[in-house]
Structure formats: structure tokens, C-alpha cells
Scaffold this motif. Structure first.
Motif, PDB file in Angstrom:
ATOM      1  N   ARG A 225       0.851  -1.195   0.000  1.00  0.00           N
ATOM      2  CA  ARG A 225       0.000   0.000   0.000  1.00  0.00           C
ATOM      3  C   ARG A 225       0.882   1.238   0.000  1.00  0.00           C
ATOM      4  N   SER A 226       0.523   2.197  -0.829  1.00  0.00           N
ATOM      5  CA  SER A 226       1.275   3.447  -0.870  1.00  0.00           C
ATOM      6  C   SER A 226       0.990   4.265   0.382  1.00  0.00           C
ATOM      7  N   PRO A 227       1.849   5.235   0.703  1.00  0.00           N
ATOM      8  CA  PRO A 227       1.469   6.196   1.747  1.00  0.00           C
ATOM      9  C   PRO A 227       0.211   6.942   1.328  1.00  0.00           C
ATOM     10  N   VAL A 228      -0.590   7.369   2.307  1.00  0.00           N
ATOM     11  CA  VAL A 228      -1.774   8.169   2.007  1.00  0.00           C
ATOM     12  C   VAL A 228      -1.308   9.546   1.537  1.00  0.00           C
ATOM     13  N   TRP A 229      -1.972  10.076   0.498  1.00  0.00           N
ATOM     14  CA  TRP A 229      -1.574  11.372  -0.050  1.00  0.00           C
ATOM     15  C   TRP A 229      -1.687  12.453   1.015  1.00  0.00           C
ATOM     16  N   ILE A 230      -0.648  13.281   1.113  1.00  0.00           N
ATOM     17  CA  ILE A 230      -0.690  14.435   2.014  1.00  0.00           C
ATOM     18  C   ILE A 230      -0.861  15.729   1.220  1.00  0.00           C
ATOM     19  N   ASN A 231      -0.901  15.610  -0.102  1.00  0.00           N
ATOM     20  CA  ASN A 231      -1.146  16.740  -0.977  1.00  0.00           C
ATOM     21  C   ASN A 231      -1.551  16.186  -2.331  1.00  0.00           C
ATOM     22  N   TYR A 232      -2.133  17.019  -3.169  1.00  0.00           N
ATOM     23  CA  TYR A 232      -2.528  16.564  -4.495  1.00  0.00           C
ATOM     24  C   TYR A 232      -1.417  16.719  -5.518  1.00  0.00           C
ATOM     25  N   LEU A 233      -0.289  17.261  -5.094  1.00  0.00           N
ATOM     26  CA  LEU A 233       0.906  17.333  -5.929  1.00  0.00           C
ATOM     27  C   LEU A 233       2.076  16.895  -5.082  1.00  0.00           C
ATOM     28  N   LEU A 234       2.708  15.774  -5.439  1.00  0.00           N
ATOM     29  CA  LEU A 234       3.790  15.207  -4.646  1.00  0.00           C
ATOM     30  C   LEU A 234       5.080  15.216  -5.441  1.00  0.00           C
ATOM     31  N   ARG A 235       6.168  15.527  -4.756  1.00  0.00           N
ATOM     32  CA  ARG A 235       7.480  15.401  -5.383  1.00  0.00           C
ATOM     33  C   ARG A 235       7.978  13.988  -5.162  1.00  0.00           C
ATOM     34  N   LEU A 236       8.085  13.233  -6.267  1.00  0.00           N
ATOM     35  CA  LEU A 236       8.527  11.848  -6.154  1.00  0.00           C
ATOM     36  C   LEU A 236      10.032  11.752  -5.953  1.00  0.00           C
ATOM     37  N   TYR A 237      10.782  12.530  -6.745  1.00  0.00           N
ATOM     38  CA  TYR A 237      12.233  12.380  -6.689  1.00  0.00           C
ATOM     39  C   TYR A 237      12.894  13.606  -7.305  1.00  0.00           C
ATOM     40  N   TYR A 238      14.014  14.035  -6.727  1.00  0.00           N
ATOM     41  CA  TYR A 238      14.798  15.126  -7.293  1.00  0.00           C
ATOM     42  C   TYR A 238      16.086  14.545  -7.853  1.00  0.00           C
ATOM     43  N   MET A 239      16.302  14.743  -9.157  1.00  0.00           N
ATOM     44  CA  MET A 239      17.484  14.211  -9.829  1.00  0.00           C
ATOM     45  C   MET A 239      18.560  15.284  -9.873  1.00  0.00           C
ATOM     46  N   ASP A 240      19.579  15.119  -9.018  1.00  0.00           N
ATOM     47  CA  ASP A 240      20.612  16.139  -8.882  1.00  0.00           C
ATOM     48  C   ASP A 240      21.335  16.407 -10.191  1.00  0.00           C
ATOM     49  N   MET A 241      21.688  15.340 -10.899  1.00  0.00           N
ATOM     50  CA  MET A 241      22.507  15.525 -12.096  1.00  0.00           C
ATOM     51  C   MET A 241      21.755  16.273 -13.193  1.00  0.00           C
ATOM     52  N   PHE A 242      20.424  16.167 -13.194  1.00  0.00           N
ATOM     53  CA  PHE A 242      19.635  16.856 -14.204  1.00  0.00           C
ATOM     54  C   PHE A 242      18.964  18.117 -13.670  1.00  0.00           C
ATOM     55  N   LYS A 243      19.097  18.379 -12.361  1.00  0.00           N
ATOM     56  CA  LYS A 243      18.441  19.521 -11.735  1.00  0.00           C
ATOM     57  C   LYS A 243      16.945  19.537 -12.057  1.00  0.00           C
ATOM     58  N   SER A 244      16.344  18.363 -12.029  1.00  0.00           N
ATOM     59  CA  SER A 244      14.921  18.232 -12.355  1.00  0.00           C
ATOM     60  C   SER A 244      14.215  17.455 -11.258  1.00  0.00           C
ATOM     61  N   THR A 245      12.930  17.717 -11.127  1.00  0.00           N
ATOM     62  CA  THR A 245      12.104  17.046 -10.128  1.00  0.00           C
ATOM     63  C   THR A 245      10.998  16.277 -10.815  1.00  0.00           C
ATOM     64  N   ILE A 246      10.782  15.041 -10.388  1.00  0.00           N
ATOM     65  CA  ILE A 246       9.665  14.244 -10.882  1.00  0.00           C
ATOM     66  C   ILE A 246       8.488  14.441  -9.934  1.00  0.00           C
ATOM     67  N   TYR A 247       7.351  14.837 -10.502  1.00  0.00           N
ATOM     68  CA  TYR A 247       6.158  15.081  -9.710  1.00  0.00           C
ATOM     69  C   TYR A 247       5.077  14.056 -10.038  1.00  0.00           C
ATOM     70  N   MET A 248       4.224  13.813  -9.065  1.00  0.00           N
ATOM     71  CA  MET A 248       3.017  13.023  -9.279  1.00  0.00           C
ATOM     72  C   MET A 248       1.834  13.869  -8.824  1.00  0.00           C
ATOM     73  N   ALA A 249       0.728  13.823  -9.577  1.00  0.00           N
ATOM     74  CA  ALA A 249      -0.410  14.684  -9.264  1.00  0.00           C
ATOM     75  C   ALA A 249      -1.722  13.948  -9.458  1.00  0.00           C
ATOM     76  N   LEU A 250      -2.704  14.334  -8.660  1.00  0.00           N
ATOM     77  CA  LEU A 250      -4.095  13.950  -8.881  1.00  0.00           C
ATOM     78  C   LEU A 250      -4.795  15.115  -9.561  1.00  0.00           C
ATOM     79  N   HIS A 251      -5.629  14.833 -10.553  1.00  0.00           N
ATOM     80  CA  HIS A 251      -6.342  15.915 -11.228  1.00  0.00           C
ATOM     81  C   HIS A 251      -7.598  15.381 -11.889  1.00  0.00           C
ATOM     82  N   HIS A 252      -8.505  16.294 -12.183  1.00  0.00           N
ATOM     83  CA  HIS A 252      -9.754  15.986 -12.857  1.00  0.00           C
ATOM     84  C   HIS A 252      -9.565  15.956 -14.357  1.00  0.00           C
TER      85      HIS A 252
END
Length: 693
Positions: A225-252
């Protein structure tokens, strides 16, 4: 549910969406048009050349019988990585006459020369008359996102797309349906095996009863089971070498709620995907072009302890340890002590004291938690109102609260969760997680009256004096009273229990674990004198195929260390076997490893035991406080344990037995023990310290 209208929501939809450019009227290698089917050996390639679509076989080159499928894979990386399969449940066995085509009825089909259809999109577009047949013109294309779509040339409408039929992979911009108001839920379904794309037993998707969490399912049973969402936009991972962030979101999107993931517009181009494999592990992966490998950024479950309800009710998996281990919440204890020793945690924990609910109850805060399953979501509550919601209901055992910011999907930016039953499937994390507030009950009933207390106070002084006298007497007579409690059957029970626990770490757990600091002070005894191995702070994990390791920093306790570990830093299961041998000799003799014997000129307990063995006087090593009460069979059992202990502390690690043999030899007296060989021990006096830090 109402649509989202905030600017931040539109920003999410912008970077999670994909562009639909106008359809060119000329043929291209990323298009499939009616009358020009795709045959085996040919592929469609997206315009940016990232994805390819065609016929493939996942079978190894030496397979006697190959199965073929139509799928989508990454075109420009050396490792063949398939992200979508059309006919995964209906493999092709003969490629000689098969093709993929767009039909005049606005369908995409896989068929052979005999007209037999192996797979189709089944658009079911109703053709009213023959004039409409010629009016409707379609084209299939492979988009740069990896989406294979069937589009009407008349109005650009999408008639079908592979993103609506996910297999085992979620790509950036792809929506996974979490609600089922108008349409069924969507799931990622794992392959059946490493080379078999057929639908497997594991799947990943939403909780059908709640949008706030997702599950990995093993058939119909929860696996993770995943953790329960604490926000509708979550930062999954920050990739240092690319200076980019992977996000996950709930949306309509329309009447449904979807989950998507991706990177903000303008981020460095990098290939990322979410995949569920045939073993049930869900992983976020990125392609490392310099090493030509997929790197796991995040995986669940990462350990066996992280699987669903592994630690049972009121138990939690402590991920802050080097090796995640089950623990009970404060105020709770294991229901099955023996089960916890050997790694069976399903019965979980129970309260140490049964108490009744009152208005005076408080809540104990557990931070960094993955909160339990089976919660009730109470809408539109502030934190104080959420606290009162639980406090005022004696059936409520815990609550958790989070503000979901202004990115709500249902008009409510609060998240109040309460639990009315057992707390199951919890974890504690070094980073992340949230606060869980667990009810602490207070005793109910009449309080003692002040006058009663006044009557008791005069006796306190004399009682304390009496207790002190008794304590001093007990302390003086403790070098014989304590030893008398440890008769030979009890000591043998401790020996076999520790041996079984060590065998579990070495052989029966998913990964081999070397304790590295097995000693008497790290063996805990419960009320029934059942042993538990504790303090895994120095433990070392070995992979499945790894048999030996090396370290420049030796940790542990002198005297219990094997010579190869103490002198050269070489670590293996035989290091723990040596420590067990020392511990065994201590339990039988009642002496410490640093014990010397002037009569035998020995430097330590091992040296002393070896001297007695050479002289044929091993029985003299058995603790005098128990030898008189031993039967002849028990005396032989004690001598057998000493023999096994001496075998375990031999200088050469290859001469020491494995714990599997030790456990079997302790249990089966018919097993003949090998003769002891000299030298049994190394004679360096490095004992006596309690560790190297």
C-alpha cells in the motif's frame, strides 16, 4: 466532483499533457494509414525517434518456441525496454502472414492472411450508410510521448489510444484513472514472467473505495500500500545531475479523477517511467545514458518488512534501521513472542495494559509515519476539529491530519483521517511520512482520596528502609541465585534459540545478514527465557550471490570477533559462527570470554576449554552450579555443546560449520561430530574491550 480552477492546477495539467499537432496528409514512418499495413520487420518510429512500434519477441534466442507481440519500446537505447503490448493475452506463433493494419471500419487490428483477427481496438463506430463510410478517414500514429493513437482526419478527434489501455508501464503524460464514476478503474498489470507479457498476478492501481491511496495487488489481496496522499501534488524524486524534479499529481479530467506523473516544462530531457514487474515491485526508473542502464529512483516494497500488514496490528516496519524490522508502538508488546524471534509478525502487538476510555484521554504522537490502512475520511475539518472528532468518540483509536493546500479536487482542502479499529500496515521513515496521533487511555474509576494518601505516607519511610536492606542482601547473594535459575534445560533452550535466530539471518531471510556483534549482552530473554537477538546497528547485508565482504573499519566486540575479521576485516557468515561459538562456551561454563586459568596457563575461555579438551577433562568446563543437577543425558548434551562451540571457534573459517549444520546437530544427537583439529583458536589477547565504535 467539481472541476479544478486554480492557476497551480492548470500548471500541472500543462506539464502533464501532450501536444496534439495537426495531422499531415502525406505518409510518414510514424503513421499507419488504411491500405498500408505494418508487417514484421518494419516499425513505426515517433518523430523525435524516442519510441518505436512493431513486432517483437521477448523470448530468449535459444527458446525452442517463440511468441510474438505488437508493442512499443524505446527506440534509441541499447537495452530493449517494452512499455506497451497490444496482444499480450494472445501471442502470435507464426509471423509469416501476420500484419498490423488500420481498417476501413476505423479499427486497428492484428490479423493473418486468412482474415483471422488476433487483436483489435474495437471502436464500434456505427456506420449509418455507405456515404459515411467514405466520409470517415482515419490515421494511426505513434506520438513522441509513446502514445499510439487512432485519429479522425475529419475533426482531429481521438477514436482510440494506447494510453487508455495501459499494460505494465506508466509514462510521463499518461493518465491512470483512479475514480469510476463513468468509466472503470485503470490498473498497471505486471507481466506474467520476465519473458512473458501475458497478464500476471500483480497489478497497481487505486483503492476502489478511496482516492487517497494506491495499492499493489496480488490477485485480489493487497501486497503493498502506498502512503496516504498528504497533498494533491507530490514530489517523487529530485534528480541532482539533471536539476529536475519528478512530480506526481491527482487531477480531474471530465467526470473522473486521474493520477499522472512527469517533469515541469523546460526540464532537462530524460527518460523516466513507472513500472510494475512480475514480482510485484513498483519502481520509478530513469535511463542513465552514460552507463546504459535503468536506475531505480524509488521502489516499493523495498524490503519484505514493507509488504502489506507484514508487522500485524499495532506493529510497524521501522525503516530507520539498517535492516527494516518490525516493532510495536509505544505502550504495546508482541502478541506472539516466539513468533517474533523467528520472524513471524502477523499476529502483531497488543496493549500492555487494558484501560477504559474517558474524556481525559490523551494522544501519543508518532512522527515520520506511513499512517495505517482502513481509515475513515472526515471532510471539512480543521486540525483542532479533527482532534476533537477522535477524542469525543471512544471507538476512535487514532487520527492524522494534513492540509491539502488549495489544490483540491473535491472542494475540500483538508484531510482528517480517523481509525476505529486495529491499526495495520504502518511504517516509520527517516524522511517523509507524517504525524500519527494514537490514543493513550487513562484508568477510569474513583481516585484515591487525599485522606487515604495521608494515612499511607507515615509508612513510606520505614518501607523504603526495609526495601533497601532487602535489595542489598539480594545484591550480595545474586555470583549463585541467578545461576540457579539457569539450569541446564534453560541454558540449552537459549543456545538452540540463538542458533535458530542466527540461521534465519544467514539463510532464511530474503537477503543474507551478518550481525557482526553477537555477544551475551545482545541476547535478550523474555519472561519464558526465550532468547531474542538484538542490536543490529553493526549488521551488514549481503546480496543473494555475495558470500564474503571486506571492511576497513572493524566494528564489534573484542573476544567475540573471528581472527580473519579482527585482523583483516574479512566478513562472512563464518564471522557470526565464531561469535556464536564463544557465546555457546560462555553459556555452558558460566564464565566470560576474558576468563583466565592459572592452573592451565590459559589466556582466555577458549584457551582454557582447549586445555581441558586435550586433557580429557571437558566436563570440568560445565558450570558447577548446574552440573550436580544434570542427568547423565544432560551431561552428555552439555559436552556435545562444548564440542560444537570449539568447532565454531576454529582459526580457519573454512573449518567452522555453517549454522544450518549447528542447528541440526543440536537437535539431532545421532549426528556424529567431527574431531577437533589444532590449532582451534588464535592466541592474541584482544579480548576485554566492548567495541571499537
Amino acid at each position: 466532483m467539481p472541476m479544478m480552477h486554480s492557476l497551480s492546477v492548470y500548471a500541472i495539467l500543462l506539464f502533464l499533457s501532450w501536444p496534439f499537432s495537426s495531422v499531415p496528409l502525406c505518409a510518414s514512418d510514424h503513421l499507419l494509414v488504411p491500405g498500408k499495413p505494418l508487417s514484421p520487420g518494419s516499425v513505426l518510429v515517433s518523430e523525435d525517434e524516442v519510441f518505436a512500434l512493431g513486432f517483437f519477441s521477448p523470448s530468449s534466442s535459444n527458446s525452442t518456441k517463440k511468441h510474438y507481440y505488437v508493442g512499443i519500446w524505446y527506440n534509441d537505447i541499447p537495452e530493449c525496454t517494452v512499455v506497451w503490448v497490444s496482444n499480450r493475452a494472445a501471442p502470435i506463433t507464426n509471423l509469416s502472414s501476420v500484419n498490423l493494419a488500420v481498417t476501413s471500419s476505423s479499427d486497428i487490428v492484428i490479423s493473418d492472411s486468412n482474415g483471422r483477427v488476433l487483436w483489435r481496438t474495437n471502436n464500434n463506430i456505427n456506420i449509418i450508410n455507405s456515404s459515411l463510410t467514405t466520409a470517415i478517414s482515419v490515421v494511426a500514429m505513434l506520438e513522441n510521448t509513446g502514445n499510439f493513437i487512432l485519429r479522425s482526419l475529419a475533426d482531429g478527434a481521438i477514436l482510440w489510444q494506447s494510453f487508455d489501455q495501459p499494460t505494465d508501464t506508466l509514462l510521463p503524460g499518461m493518465n491512470l484513472r483512479l475514480s469510476h464514476n463513468m468509466h472503470p478503474l485503470q490498473q498497471l498489470v505486471a507481466w506474467k514472467g520476465q519473458q512473458d507479457p501475458a497478464p500476471g498476478v500483480f497489478s497497481y492501481g487505486a483503492d476502489p473505495n478511496n482516492l487517497l491511496q494506491s495499492f499493489v495487488w496480488n490477485g485480489s489481496r493487497p501486497h503493498r500500500r502506498s502512503p496516504v496522499w498528504i497533498n494533491y501534488l507530490l514530489r517523487l524524486y529530485y534528480m541532482d545531475m539533471f536539476k529536475s524534479t519528478i512530480y506526481m499529481a491527482l487531477h480531474h479530467a471530465g467526470d473522473e479523477v486521474y493520477m499522472s506523473f512527469g517533469m515541469p516544462t523546460g526540464s532537462f530531457a530524460v527518460l523516466v517511467r513507472i513500472n510494475i514487474d512480475y514480482s510485484g515491485k513498483v519502481t520509478v526508473l530513469s535511463w542513465e545514458s552514460n552507463m546504459s542502464v535503468w536506475r531505480a529512483l524509488y521502489a516499493e516494497p523495498e524490503h519484505e518488512c514493507n509488504t502489506y500488514s507484514y508487522c500485524g496490528p499495532y506493529g510497524y516496519c521501522d525503516n530507520t534501521e539498517i535492516i527494516p524490522v518490525c516493532k510495536c508502538l509505544d505502550g504495546f508488546e508482541p502478541r506472539d513472542d516466539k513468533g517474533w524471534i523467528v520472524g513471524r509478525f502477523l499476529q502483531g502487538c497488543r496493549r500492555k495494559e487494558v484501560r477504559r476510555c474517558t474524556r481525559g484521554d490523551g494522544f501519543l504522537t508518532f512522527s515520520g509515519m506511513k499512517v495505517p490502512d482502513k481509515f475513515l475520511h472526515v471532510p471539512n475539518k480543521s486540525f483542532d476539529e479533527c482532534t476533537e472528532e477522535c477524542k469525543s468518540n471512544c471507538s476512535c483509536v487514532a487520527y492524522a491530519y494534513s492540509s491539502m493546500s488549495n489544490m483540491d479536487i473535491d472542494g475540500d482542502d483538508t484531510r482528517c483521517l480517523v481509525w476505529m479499529g486495529d491499526l495495520i500496515d504502518m511504517e516509520n521513515n527517516a524522511q517523509g511520512g507524517e504525524n500519527l496521533y494514537v490514543r493513550t487511555y487513562v484508568l477510569q474509576g474513583n481516585l484515591r482520596k487525599v485522606k487515604t494518601i495521608k494515612m499511607v505516607l507515615p509508612f513510606v519511610s520505614s518501607l523504603l528502609i526495609f526495601v533497601c536492606v532487602v535489595f542489598i542482601w539480594a545484591y550480595v547473594n545474586r555470583d549463585d541465585t541467578r545461576k540457579s535459575l539457569l539450569n541446564w534445560p534453560t541454558r540449552f533452550k537459549i543456545i538452540t534459540g540463538v542458533a535458530s535466530g542466527l540461521l534465519y539471518l544467514h539463510q532464511d531471510s530474503r537477503l543474507t545478514m551478518i550481525h557482526r556483534d553477537l555477544k551475551a549482552s545482545n541476547i535478550l530473554l523474555d519472561a519464558e527465557m526465550d532468547p531474542k537477538i538484538s542490536d543490529f546497528g553493526t549488521a551488514r547485508i549481503f546480496s543473494v550471490n555475495e558470500k564474503q565482504g571486506h571492511t576497513n573499519r572493524v566494528v564489534g566486540t573484542f573476544g567475540y570477533m573471528s581472527p580473519e575479521y579482527a585482523m583483516e576485516g574479512i566478513i562472512s557468515v563464518k564471522s557470526d559462527v565464531y561469535s556464536f561459538g564463544v557465546l555457546l562456551l560462555e553459556i555452558v561454563s558460566g564464565l566470560k570470554i576474558c576468563t583466565t586459568s592459572p592452573s592451565t596457563h590459559s589466556h582466555n575461555l577458549i584457551d582454557h576449554a582447549c586445555s581441558l579438551q586435550r586433557d580429557g577433562m571437558l566436563l570440568n568446563l560445565v558450570d558447577p552450579s548446574i552440573i550436580e543437577g544434570c542427568s547423565p543425558d544432560e551431561a552428555d548434551e552439555a559436552l556435545r555443546c562444548i564440542h560444537i562451540g570449539l568447532l565454531s571457534v576454529q582459526n580457519n573459517p573454512n573449518a567452522r560449520p555453517l549454522m544450518s549444520w549447528v542447528v541440526e546437530s543440536l537437535d539431532n544427537k545421532a549426528i556424529k561430530l567431527p574431531q577437533l583439529k589444532e590449532p582451534i583458536y588464535f592466541g592474541y589477547q584482544i579480548y576485554g574491550s566492548d567495541g571499537l565504535g
